[in-house]
Design a protein around this motif. Sequence first.
Motif, PDB file in Angstrom:
ATOM      1  N   SER A   1      -8.990  34.432  -1.763  1.00 19.48           N
ATOM      2  CA  SER A   1      -8.039  35.375  -2.496  1.00 19.48           C
ATOM      3  C   SER A   1      -8.146  34.606  -3.962  1.00 19.48           C
ATOM      4  N   TYR A   2      -8.960  35.032  -4.792  1.00 20.65           N
ATOM      5  CA  TYR A   2      -8.985  34.267  -6.097  1.00 20.65           C
ATOM      6  C   TYR A   2      -7.648  34.206  -6.833  1.00 20.65           C
ATOM      7  N   SER A   3      -7.389  33.037  -7.238  1.00 26.41           N
ATOM      8  CA  SER A   3      -6.019  32.942  -7.941  1.00 26.41           C
ATOM      9  C   SER A   3      -6.194  31.811  -9.253  1.00 26.41           C
ATOM     10  N   ASN A   4      -5.631  32.030 -10.143  1.00 27.11           N
ATOM     11  CA  ASN A   4      -6.002  31.163 -11.273  1.00 27.11           C
ATOM     12  C   ASN A   4      -4.925  30.093 -11.081  1.00 27.11           C
ATOM     13  N   THR A   5      -3.790  30.254 -10.241  1.00 25.21           N
ATOM     14  CA  THR A   5      -2.754  29.304 -10.003  1.00 25.21           C
ATOM     15  C   THR A   5      -3.327  28.142  -9.298  1.00 25.21           C
ATOM     16  N   ASP A   6      -4.459  28.354  -8.542  1.00 25.87           N
ATOM     17  CA  ASP A   6      -5.036  27.256  -7.694  1.00 25.87           C
ATOM     18  C   ASP A   6      -5.744  26.289  -8.800  1.00 25.87           C
ATOM     19  N   TYR A   7      -6.242  26.680  -9.716  1.00 28.81           N
ATOM     20  CA  TYR A   7      -6.877  25.744 -10.835  1.00 28.81           C
ATOM     21  C   TYR A   7      -5.979  25.227 -11.728  1.00 28.81           C
TER      22      TYR A   7
ATOM     23  N   LEU B   1       3.945  24.290 -15.430  1.00 30.40           N
ATOM     24  CA  LEU B   1       4.995  24.641 -14.444  1.00 30.40           C
ATOM     25  C   LEU B   1       5.245  25.982 -14.471  1.00 30.40           C
ATOM     26  N   GLN B   2       5.407  26.600 -15.661  1.00 26.54           N
ATOM     27  CA  GLN B   2       5.652  27.894 -15.706  1.00 26.54           C
ATOM     28  C   GLN B   2       4.999  29.083 -14.890  1.00 26.54           C
ATOM     29  N   ALA B   3       3.728  28.684 -15.048  1.00 30.58           N
ATOM     30  CA  ALA B   3       2.590  29.315 -14.318  1.00 30.58           C
ATOM     31  C   ALA B   3       2.883  29.029 -12.852  1.00 30.58           C
ATOM     32  N   VAL B   4       3.113  28.121 -12.187  1.00 31.68           N
ATOM     33  CA  VAL B   4       3.487  27.920 -10.828  1.00 31.68           C
ATOM     34  C   VAL B   4       4.532  28.567 -10.468  1.00 31.68           C
TER      35      VAL B   4
ATOM     36  N   LEU C   1      -9.469  24.314  -4.342  1.00 28.84           N
ATOM     37  CA  LEU C   1     -10.908  24.609  -4.727  1.00 28.84           C
ATOM     38  C   LEU C   1     -11.564  25.889  -4.319  1.00 28.84           C
ATOM     39  N   THR C   2     -11.333  26.305  -3.040  1.00 30.75           N
ATOM     40  CA  THR C   2     -12.033  27.419  -2.557  1.00 30.75           C
ATOM     41  C   THR C   2     -11.121  28.595  -2.616  1.00 30.75           C
ATOM     42  N   HIS C   3     -10.169  28.720  -3.327  1.00 28.43           N
ATOM     43  CA  HIS C   3      -9.098  30.032  -3.506  1.00 28.43           C
ATOM     44  C   HIS C   3      -8.638  30.317  -2.149  1.00 28.43           C
ATOM     45  N   THR C   4      -8.477  29.629  -1.149  1.00 28.95           N
ATOM     46  CA  THR C   4      -7.991  29.793   0.365  1.00 28.95           C
ATOM     47  C   THR C   4      -6.616  29.429   0.329  1.00 28.95           C
ATOM     48  N   SER C   5      -5.655  28.920  -0.483  1.00 32.20           N
ATOM     49  CA  SER C   5      -4.586  28.577  -0.642  1.00 32.20           C
ATOM     50  C   SER C   5      -3.476  29.443  -0.106  1.00 32.20           C
ATOM     51  N   GLY C   6      -3.680  30.963  -0.533  1.00 33.13           N
ATOM     52  CA  GLY C   6      -2.917  31.748  -0.272  1.00 33.13           C
ATOM     53  C   GLY C   6      -1.856  32.030  -1.355  1.00 33.13           C
ATOM     54  N   LEU C   7      -1.863  31.297  -2.506  1.00 29.82           N
ATOM     55  CA  LEU C   7      -0.949  31.434  -3.970  1.00 29.82           C
ATOM     56  C   LEU C   7      -1.415  32.257  -4.428  1.00 29.82           C
ATOM     57  N   ALA C   8      -0.286  33.167  -4.965  1.00 29.65           N
ATOM     58  CA  ALA C   8      -0.473  34.414  -5.863  1.00 29.65           C
ATOM     59  C   ALA C   8      -1.025  33.836  -7.200  1.00 29.65           C
ATOM     60  N   ASP C   9      -1.641  34.813  -7.791  1.00 30.01           N
ATOM     61  CA  ASP C   9      -2.129  34.591  -9.185  1.00 30.01           C
ATOM     62  C   ASP C   9      -1.245  34.969 -10.306  1.00 30.01           C
ATOM     63  N   PHE C  10      -0.641  33.660 -11.157  1.00 28.06           N
ATOM     64  CA  PHE C  10       0.112  33.921 -12.141  1.00 28.06           C
ATOM     65  C   PHE C  10      -0.278  35.033 -13.070  1.00 28.06           C
ATOM     66  N   ALA C  11      -1.416  35.119 -13.364  1.00 32.93           N
ATOM     67  CA  ALA C  11      -2.258  36.073 -14.434  1.00 32.93           C
ATOM     68  C   ALA C  11      -1.599  37.490 -14.019  1.00 32.93           C
ATOM     69  N   GLU C  12      -1.467  37.754 -12.749  1.00 34.39           N
ATOM     70  CA  GLU C  12      -1.109  39.016 -12.256  1.00 34.39           C
ATOM     71  C   GLU C  12       0.254  39.428 -13.201  1.00 34.39           C
ATOM     72  N   THR C  13       0.975  38.439 -13.564  1.00 35.08           N
ATOM     73  CA  THR C  13       2.026  38.828 -14.412  1.00 35.08           C
ATOM     74  C   THR C  13       1.868  38.677 -15.898  1.00 35.08           C
ATOM     75  N   THR C  14       1.386  37.590 -16.173  1.00 37.57           N
ATOM     76  CA  THR C  14       1.188  37.143 -17.736  1.00 37.57           C
ATOM     77  C   THR C  14      -0.060  38.083 -18.465  1.00 37.57           C
ATOM     78  N   ARG C  15      -0.844  38.509 -17.629  1.00 36.94           N
ATOM     79  CA  ARG C  15      -1.963  39.570 -17.895  1.00 36.94           C
ATOM     80  C   ARG C  15      -2.931  38.963 -18.930  1.00 36.94           C
TER      81      ARG C  15
END
Length: 351
Positions: free
Chosen positions: A170-176, A152-155, A130-144
């Motif tokens: 670290s803002y990450s669309n993957t979190d949501y 599941l593909q995004a993860v 919820l707070t974007h502190t998971s450390g997970l990368a943002d899948f949108a960096e690849t898909t643009r």
Amino acid sequence: MPTLRTVLSIPVSLALLFAPAASQDTAPAAATDTVLPRLVTDGRAPAAALLSRDAEGDGVRFRYSDAGHGIGRADHFRAGSITKTFIATVVLQLAAEHRLSLSDTVERHLPGLLRGRGADGRRITLRALLTHTSGLADFAETTRGTVPVTPLQAVRIALALPPARPGRYSYSNTDYVLLGLVVGQVTGHSYAAEAERRIIAPLGLTDTSFPGARRSLPAPHGRAYAADGSDVTRLDPRVAGAAGELVTTLADLDRFYAALLDGRLLPSRRLREMLDTRAAHGSYGMGLFPVRLPCGITVWGHNGRISGSYVRSAATTGGRHVLTFRVNTDAMADPDLEPALLAAEFCPRTW
């Protein structure tokens, strides 16, 4: 993605090429009437529009400015990451109902899903998502934001990227995207169905929807343009999913943020949690982020960027004064225009 950390007082030139067109509202001229046209002249957007509601001021005001590509007051548009506020609200409602805890790990609800490059679902909590502190990368960096993907593909895409540092904002669309999956696992219904039942229907947001795979916008709508000027009005919403799928209108977003911040959607304890930015070191709460304006007022809200659309909603604590503005492109040439417009709306005596 939120880009504002502080807001500076921006001088505004009085020599404007375009003046905002008159609307059906009879509210007097406001400071934003000076700034809004600059989104077109300086920001080089095809068109810009705003709708504000002030319970203690001028009531409802709609204004627009354009260079031949108009925005109507009732137009539907893609709201991008404003979707995150809806998803966070649903998760906090489920927490209030004791159907999940923000301290739950991802592993508890989605066993075995997060196993990869520096990511371990047994260590990442829902609060961190919820707070974007998971450390997970943002899948949108690849898909643009142009390639439709399943959750599941995004993860899987995110797990293949270098992770951020856990515990640091670290803002990450993957979190949501993951939170959307959690909502489905806990309720047995899609995040879209839960948002419809819990938020959209009760508030009467009749022009707001989660379109799934539907590429067209509901009528009425204008056109949407990419930064290079190409028409991207038709778009597969699966490029964003639970991180940015929403389609809505200016009026519905004003109504939503006013209701959220005046406590109609969450118990007071959960709303306080939503507005707590300590985990993200002041940058982000849970689906909301604050901006402190030059006059000392802090406004809460979110922005949304998706191909062909940029939108920003902001409201005072308590929700009595709310503004949503949008442009029908995903890029503004001058990043100072957004803080200038917010300051003009919420700090009019300084203009």
